[in-house]
Design a protein around this motif. Structure first.
Motif, PDB file in Angstrom:
ATOM      1  N   ALA B  33     -83.555 -17.850  21.399  1.00 35.96           N
ATOM      2  CA  ALA B  33     -83.130 -18.439  22.674  1.00 35.96           C
ATOM      3  C   ALA B  33     -81.696 -18.934  22.627  1.00 35.96           C
ATOM      4  O   ALA B  33     -81.022 -18.978  23.636  1.00 35.96           O
ATOM      5  CB  ALA B  33     -84.065 -19.575  23.044  1.00 35.96           C
ATOM      6  N   MET B  37     -76.251 -17.456  23.417  1.00 32.16           N
ATOM      7  CA  MET B  37     -75.320 -18.373  24.066  1.00 32.16           C
ATOM      8  C   MET B  37     -74.225 -18.757  23.090  1.00 32.16           C
ATOM      9  O   MET B  37     -73.899 -19.916  22.919  1.00 32.16           O
ATOM     10  CB  MET B  37     -76.071 -19.616  24.539  1.00 32.16           C
ATOM     11  N   VAL B  49     -73.732 -18.646  36.083  1.00 34.93           N
ATOM     12  CA  VAL B  49     -75.031 -18.344  35.466  1.00 34.93           C
ATOM     13  C   VAL B  49     -75.747 -17.356  36.368  1.00 34.93           C
ATOM     14  O   VAL B  49     -75.730 -17.518  37.581  1.00 34.93           O
ATOM     15  CB  VAL B  49     -75.848 -19.642  35.347  1.00 34.93           C
ATOM     16  N   PRO B  50     -76.342 -16.352  35.813  1.00 32.84           N
ATOM     17  CA  PRO B  50     -77.067 -15.410  36.706  1.00 32.84           C
ATOM     18  C   PRO B  50     -78.137 -16.141  37.491  1.00 32.84           C
ATOM     19  O   PRO B  50     -79.032 -16.718  36.932  1.00 32.84           O
ATOM     20  CB  PRO B  50     -77.675 -14.392  35.736  1.00 32.84           C
ATOM     21  N   MET B  52     -80.098 -14.942  40.064  1.00 32.76           N
ATOM     22  CA  MET B  52     -81.271 -14.226  40.556  1.00 32.76           C
ATOM     23  C   MET B  52     -81.713 -13.234  39.486  1.00 32.76           C
ATOM     24  O   MET B  52     -81.274 -12.092  39.477  1.00 32.76           O
ATOM     25  CB  MET B  52     -80.928 -13.492  41.857  1.00 32.76           C
ATOM     26  N   PRO B  53     -82.532 -13.673  38.587  1.00 30.45           N
ATOM     27  CA  PRO B  53     -82.966 -12.755  37.516  1.00 30.45           C
ATOM     28  C   PRO B  53     -83.770 -11.610  38.111  1.00 30.45           C
ATOM     29  O   PRO B  53     -84.715 -11.822  38.858  1.00 30.45           O
ATOM     30  CB  PRO B  53     -83.835 -13.648  36.620  1.00 30.45           C
ATOM     31  N   LEU B  58     -87.578 -12.223  28.798  1.00 30.32           N
ATOM     32  CA  LEU B  58     -87.578 -13.594  28.295  1.00 30.32           C
ATOM     33  C   LEU B  58     -86.165 -14.063  27.941  1.00 30.32           C
ATOM     34  O   LEU B  58     -85.804 -15.184  28.195  1.00 30.32           O
ATOM     35  CB  LEU B  58     -88.491 -13.697  27.069  1.00 30.32           C
ATOM     36  N   THR B  59     -85.394 -13.221  27.345  1.00 33.91           N
ATOM     37  CA  THR B  59     -84.021 -13.625  27.016  1.00 33.91           C
ATOM     38  C   THR B  59     -83.071 -12.761  27.814  1.00 33.91           C
ATOM     39  O   THR B  59     -83.161 -11.541  27.823  1.00 33.91           O
ATOM     40  CB  THR B  59     -83.721 -13.471  25.527  1.00 33.91           C
ATOM     41  N   VAL B  64     -73.876 -15.768  28.944  1.00 33.61           N
ATOM     42  CA  VAL B  64     -73.975 -17.013  29.698  1.00 33.61           C
ATOM     43  C   VAL B  64     -72.849 -17.923  29.256  1.00 33.61           C
ATOM     44  O   VAL B  64     -72.565 -18.039  28.068  1.00 33.61           O
ATOM     45  CB  VAL B  64     -75.340 -17.672  29.427  1.00 33.61           C
TER      46      VAL B  64
END
Lengths: 505, 107
Positions: B33, B37, B49-50, B52-53, B58-59, B64
C-alpha cells in the motif's frame, strides 16, 4: 469568597486550554519545519493561527469584562435589560414571600402589589434553573458594585493577588462604555463560533494530513464536508434539546414558557420545528447553482441535475414546514367553521369548542419527512464503485432512521402532549440524535477522495461505519458530561446566593 | 485545579515525540500500500488524486502526489500535535466555556 473560587477555577481552565494550545502549536511548528510543504496554501495552518489569536483576544476581553461588570449590562440591548428587570420584580415578590430575611428582601419594588404572588411562587419553583440565575445575577452584581465602590474595590479580587488586580481595574476604568458593548458582543460571538471553528480545524487538519481535496476535487470535498458537518451539528443540537437546552424557547419538548416568565424577545424566538424547516428551505434556495460549480460553464450533467432535484425538494419541503408552523395560517384554515361562531357560547355546544390538547404543541413532520426522503434517495443513489455505493447507503439509512425516530417522538407527543415547562425527554430523540450525528460523519467520509483512499488501502465500508458509530457514541457521552458540568456550575452558583432554596430534580 | 491528567498526558506525548527516529524506519517496511506512494515521484505527473477510480483494483497504478500521511518522518510529532490539540479543543474548551461564570446572563 465563593466568587473568588469560581473565578479561579475558570481562570485555571482557560490557562490550561491556552497552555495546551500553545504546546500543540509548538509541536506543529517543529513538525512543519522538518517536513516539506506537502499541501500548499492549506486552510488548516491559516485558520489555526487565526483561531489562536481569536481565543487569546477573547481571554483578554473576558478578563476586562470581569472588571467592568456593573457598568454595562451584558446584553447590549437596553430593551432586554428592562424586560429582565420586569421579570425579576415579578419573581422577587414571590421570592420575598418565601425568603423574607434574604438580601433580596432588603429592597422594595414599585410593582410589589402583593397580588399574583401565588402564581409567582409556583412558577418560581418550577423554573428554578431557568431564570432565577439571571435575575439574581443581575441583582447581585449591581449590589456588589455598590459595595465595591463603597469599599474602594478591596473586596473584589478575582485573581486572588493584589497587583494585577489593581492594574487591570485601572485599565478597565479607561475603557469607554461603547467599547464595552463591542467587547460583550465579541465575547458572546466567539463563544458560539469557537466550537465550530474547532470542528473546521479538525476537519481541515485531517484533510491537510491526508492530502485530499486538491485541485478540482475541492468542490466535491467541500460539498460533502459542509453538508455532513451541518447534519453533525444538527445531531448535537437534537441531543441538546433532548437534554433540556433552550427550554425557555420551548425547544426541549416542553410547554413553551409564556411571555410573563421569559422576556418579550425570547418569546418571539420561533419554534424548533420552524427553525429546522427554515434551514432546510435556506439550503434548498441557495444550493441550486452550487451543485453545478465543478463544471461551471459546461453542460449540466445528469448527476448535477440529480443534486439540483434534491435542493428543489428541500426548498419546497422547507417552505411547507414553515407554513405549517405558522399560527396565523392555522387560524385562517379554521375559517370554514367560522359560520358556526354563534354556537361558541351556547349550551350544549360550548364544550365542543375547547381547543384540542394538541394545539398547545407544534408537531411538524416536514423536517423528518424531507430527511427521510433524502435518506431513501441516498440509499439507491448510483455511485461509481461498490465502496462508494455502500457508504452512501449507510448514511442514507441512518437518516431514514432519524426520520423514523422523530416520527415516534411525534406520535408520542400527539397522544400525550407535554404538560410542563420542564423538558419531557422523549427517549426516541436520543435515537434521532445518534442517527443524525453518525449519518453526518459518514456523509463527510463519503466524498470521492476518501472513498478512493479507502479503496487504495483496501478498507471496506464497514470499517468506516463501525469506527464512526463508536466515535458518535463517545461524542454524545462527552456532550452529556459537558452539559452536566454546566448544570453543576449553575447549581453551585445558585446555592452560593440562596442557601435556603431547595433544588429541582 | 487544572485537571490532573493533563501534565501526565503532555509528558506521555512528549516521550512519543522523541521516538520519531525509531518510527521513521518502520513505515518504509510496510506492504504494497505504501510502495506506490514514493515521494520521489514528482508531482508534475498529476497534481490531483484520482477522484473517480474506474476499477475496483486494490492498489492504484497511477502515481499519487505525496501527502503528510505517506511522509514517514516525524509521525510522533504530528501525533503529539493531534493529541495536544484534541485535549485542548475537545476536552478543556467546552468545559471552560460552560463553567465560566462570566457569561451567565445568556445561558
Amino acid at each position: 469568597m465563593l466568587s473568588v473560587a469560581r473565578s479561579r477555577l475558570a481562570l485555571a481552565m482557560q490557562s490550561s486550554f491556552f497552555a495546551l494550545n500553545a504546546f500543540g502549536l509548538l509541536v506543529g511548528m517543529i513538525y512543519n519545519n522538518r517536513t516539506p510543504d506537502l499541501y500548499e496554501n492549506n486552510l488548516h495552518h491559516r485558520l489555526g493561527w487565526a483561531a489562536t489569536w481569536i481565543v487569546l483576544a477573547q481571554i483578554v476581553v473576558g478578563l476586562l469584562r470581569s472588571y467592568t461588570r456593573g457598568r454595562v449590562s451584558a446584553d447590549a440591548n437596553g430593551e432586554e435589560r428592562v424586560s429582565f428587570m420586569a421579570v425579576s420584580t415579578h419573581h422577587m415578590t414571590g421570592y420575598q414571600q418565601m425568603h423574607p430575611d434574604s438580601v433580596a428582601s432588603m429592597h422594595r419594588y414599585s410593582h410589589d402589589s402583593g397580588h399574583g404572588t401565588e402564581s409567582g411562587s409556583s412558577r418560581c419553583d418550577s423554573l428554578a434553573g431557568l431564570h432565577e440565575e439571571k435575575d439574581e445575577e443581575t441583582h447581585r452584581f449591581s449590589h456588589q458594585l455598590r459595595n465595591d465602590q463603597a469599599e474602594g474595590m478591596e473586596s473584589r479580587k478575582p485573581l486572588g493577588f493584589v497587583n494585577p488586580d489593581r492594574f487591570l481595574s485601572r485599565v478597565s476604568q479607561l475603557v469607554p462604555d461603547q467599547l464595552i458593548r463591542i467587547f460583550n458582543f465579541f465575547y458572546d460571538a466567539v463563544d458560539v463560533l469557537i466550537l465550530i471553528i474547532g470542528f473546521v480545524l479538525t476537519l481541515t487538519g485531517f484533510i491537510t494530513y491526508a492530502g485530499i481535496f486538491k485541485g478540482s476535487n475541492i468542490f466535491n470535498g467541500l460539498a460533502h464536508s459542509i453538508k455532513g458537518g451541518i447534519f453533525f451539528w444538527y445531531g448535537l443540537l437534537t441531543l441538546g434539546r433532548w437534554m433540556g437546552c433552550f427550554a425557555e424557547y420551548g425547544w426541549a419538548w416542553n410547554v413553551r414558557p409564556p411571555v410573563g416568565m421569559v422576556s418579550a424577545r425570547k418569546a418571539k424566538v420561533p419554534s424548533a420545528e420552524f427553525v429546522e424547516s427554515f434551514v432546510i428551505f435556506l439550503y434548498g434556495s441557495t444550493n441550486v447553482f452550487l451543485e453545478h460549480l465543478s463544471a461551471w460553464g459546461d453542460a449540466w450533467t445528469a448527476q448535477d441535475l440529480e443534486h439540483v432535484s434534491i435542493t428543489i425538494m428541500f426548498f419546497g419541503g422547507g417552505l411547507c414546514g414553515m407554513l405549517v408552523e405558522s399560527r396565523k395560517i392555522r387560524e385562517l384554515l379554521n375559517a370554514s367553521l367560522a359560520r358556526f361562531d354563534a354556537s361558541r357560547d351556547q349550551y350544549p355546544f360550548k364544550e365542543g369548542w375547547t381547543p384540542p390538547r394538541t394545539y398547545s404543541f407544534s408537531m411538524n413532520p416536514f423536517p423528518g419527512l424531507i430527511i427521510f426522503l433524502l435518506g431513501l434517495m441516498m440509499s439507491s443513489h448510483h455511485q461509481h464503485s461498490k465502496v462508494s455505493t455502500m457508504v452512501h447507503k449507510q448514511w442514507g439509512t441512518l437518516f431514514v432512521g432519524f426520520a423514523l425516530a422523530r416520527a415516534v417522538t411525534y406520535i408520542l407527543t400527539y397522544l400525550s402532549p407535554p404538560s410542563s415547562y420542564l423538558p419531557s425527554r422523549p427517549p426516541s430523540e436520543i435515537v434521532s440524535a445518534f442517527c443524525l450525528i453518525s449519518g453526518g460523519l459518514i456523509f463527510i467520509a463519503s466524498n470521492k477522495d476518501t472513498v478512493a483512499a479507502m479503496e487504495r488501502h483496501d478498507l471496506n465500508a464497514m470499517f468506516v461505519f463501525t469506527v464512526t458509530m463508536g466515535w458518535t457514541a463517545f461524542v454524545m457521552a462527552w456532550q452529556i458530561v459537558v452539559l452536566a458540568v454546566k448544570g453543576w456550575a449553575v447549581r453551585r452558583r445558585q446555592s452560593a446566593s440562596h442557601p435556603a432554596r431547595g433544588t429541582l430534580a | 485545579m487544572v485537571p490532573k491528567g493533563i501534565p501526565v498526558l503532555f509528558a506521555a506525548i512528549s516521550l512519543l515525540a522523541t521516538t520519531n527516529s525509531v518510527f521513521a524506519h518502520d513505515h518504509n517496511d510496510h506492504g504494497a500500500a505504501y510502495k506506490d506512494m514514493d515521494p520521489s515521484v514528482t508531482a508534475s505527473a498529476s497534481p490531483t488524486v484520482p477522484g473517480m477510480p474506474s476499477s475496483t483494483s486494490l492498489t492504484s497504478s497511477a502515481p499519487v502526489s505525496p501527502t503528510y500521511f505517506t511522509h514517514s518522518g516525524f509521525s510522533g510529532l504530528v501525533l503529539a500535535h493531534i493529541g495536544l490539540m484534541t485535549a485542548a479543543w475537545f476536552f478543556v474548551l467546552p468545559i471552560c466555556k460552560f463553567h465560566n461564570p462570566l457569561e451567565l446572563l445568556h445561558r
